[in-house]
Scaffold this motif. Sequence first.
Motif, PDB file in Angstrom:
ATOM      1  N   VAL A   1       0.839  -1.204   0.000  1.00  0.00           N
ATOM      2  CA  VAL A   1       0.000   0.000   0.000  1.00  0.00           C
ATOM      3  C   VAL A   1       0.870   1.250   0.000  1.00  0.00           C
ATOM      4  N   LEU A   2       1.958   1.238   0.788  1.00  0.00           N
ATOM      5  CA  LEU A   2       2.868   2.383   0.818  1.00  0.00           C
ATOM      6  C   LEU A   2       3.471   2.626  -0.557  1.00  0.00           C
ATOM      7  N   ASP A   3       3.898   1.576  -1.230  1.00  0.00           N
ATOM      8  CA  ASP A   3       4.463   1.721  -2.580  1.00  0.00           C
ATOM      9  C   ASP A   3       3.422   2.258  -3.549  1.00  0.00           C
ATOM     10  N   ARG A   4       2.188   1.821  -3.371  1.00  0.00           N
ATOM     11  CA  ARG A   4       1.135   2.299  -4.259  1.00  0.00           C
ATOM     12  C   ARG A   4       0.898   3.795  -4.061  1.00  0.00           C
ATOM     13  N   LEU A   5       0.887   4.240  -2.830  1.00  0.00           N
ATOM     14  CA  LEU A   5       0.703   5.667  -2.562  1.00  0.00           C
ATOM     15  C   LEU A   5       1.859   6.486  -3.121  1.00  0.00           C
ATOM     16  N   LEU A   6       3.075   6.026  -2.868  1.00  0.00           N
ATOM     17  CA  LEU A   6       4.249   6.761  -3.346  1.00  0.00           C
ATOM     18  C   LEU A   6       4.369   6.711  -4.864  1.00  0.00           C
TER      19      LEU A   6
ATOM     20  N   ALA B   1      -9.792   7.073  -6.070  1.00  0.00           N
ATOM     21  CA  ALA B   1      -9.023   6.070  -6.812  1.00  0.00           C
ATOM     22  C   ALA B   1      -8.697   4.872  -5.925  1.00  0.00           C
ATOM     23  N   LEU B   2      -8.370   5.145  -4.669  1.00  0.00           N
ATOM     24  CA  LEU B   2      -8.066   4.051  -3.748  1.00  0.00           C
ATOM     25  C   LEU B   2      -9.306   3.211  -3.463  1.00  0.00           C
TER      26      LEU B   2
END
Length: 316
Positions: free
Chosen positions: A238-243, A291-292
């Motif tokens: 999830v962190l990678d997706r946000l970044l 989007a999330l």
Amino acid sequence: MTAPAPISAVGRSLTVLIALSANLVIAIAKTIAALITGSASMVAESAHSWADFANEIFLLIADRRSMKPRDDGHPLGYGREAYVWSMFAAFGIFTAGAVVSIWHGIQQLLAPEDVTDFGIAYIVLAVAVVLEGVSFTQAFRQARAGGKRRGTSAGHFALTSSNATLRAVFAEDAAALIGLVIAFLGIFLHQLTGQAAFDSAGSIFIGLLLGIIAIVLIDRNRRFLVGEVPDTRLRNDVLDRLLGRPEIERVTYLHLEFVGPGKVFLVASVDIVGDDTETHVAYSLRRIEEALRDDEHIEEALLSLSTPDEPSLVAV
């Protein structure tokens, strides 16, 4: 994003329906065998199967109610219904299965009764092994598929997964197969030695096994009801997706919490690229949230702005 519990709703229901059908047939057969033979172990197995059959009904209710779409009264959805009804099922295992089996075993130990027609007991146990094996195979396949995605074993996935119905069926069927072995040993040793204590001990051991399984399931459902966080792998995904979004420069806070089977509630503080006006930043946050929410595994997403002095999060 890696799915927190990659088991489809259809797959979950199929697993429960197979277990429900198998336990009904097994419970009837064991009850008839228990009445004919008078075996304490067979009585324990009968109580076990009737408890499992009733529990599958609770699990079907859990599946149906947890899949209801969220509304104004339940903005995080109805996913936690699965843990409530699965908790009822776990209590059923403890009371109708464990307590009855242990109590009957103690009664038979103090006042043993003659056992007849051992052959009928063996036939019923053999049929039960086949039917329980079919049910367990279905649950094992789903747990193994989920374990491969997470990089863990089928047993570990079933125990830690947010899918309460899969965990319950997997644990119940595994306990049922072990219980059948215990029942066979108790009846066989009784027949071999003429000592009814072995049969009574089988009933008691089956009850203890069910008690352990029930306590484990109760504890797992309790954890998800009070708020279980996903593992590090999911957090990093999830962190990678946000970044990875072009609008986000940093993430300084991230909270994920299961709100149902395969459903998480996401709260994060982010630093938006640039130094735009408050209005434009607010619109950017709302677009990212929407989007999330399009991800089937994110029930709700709430974002806020980071302050410049807050440290950035990194994958661990």
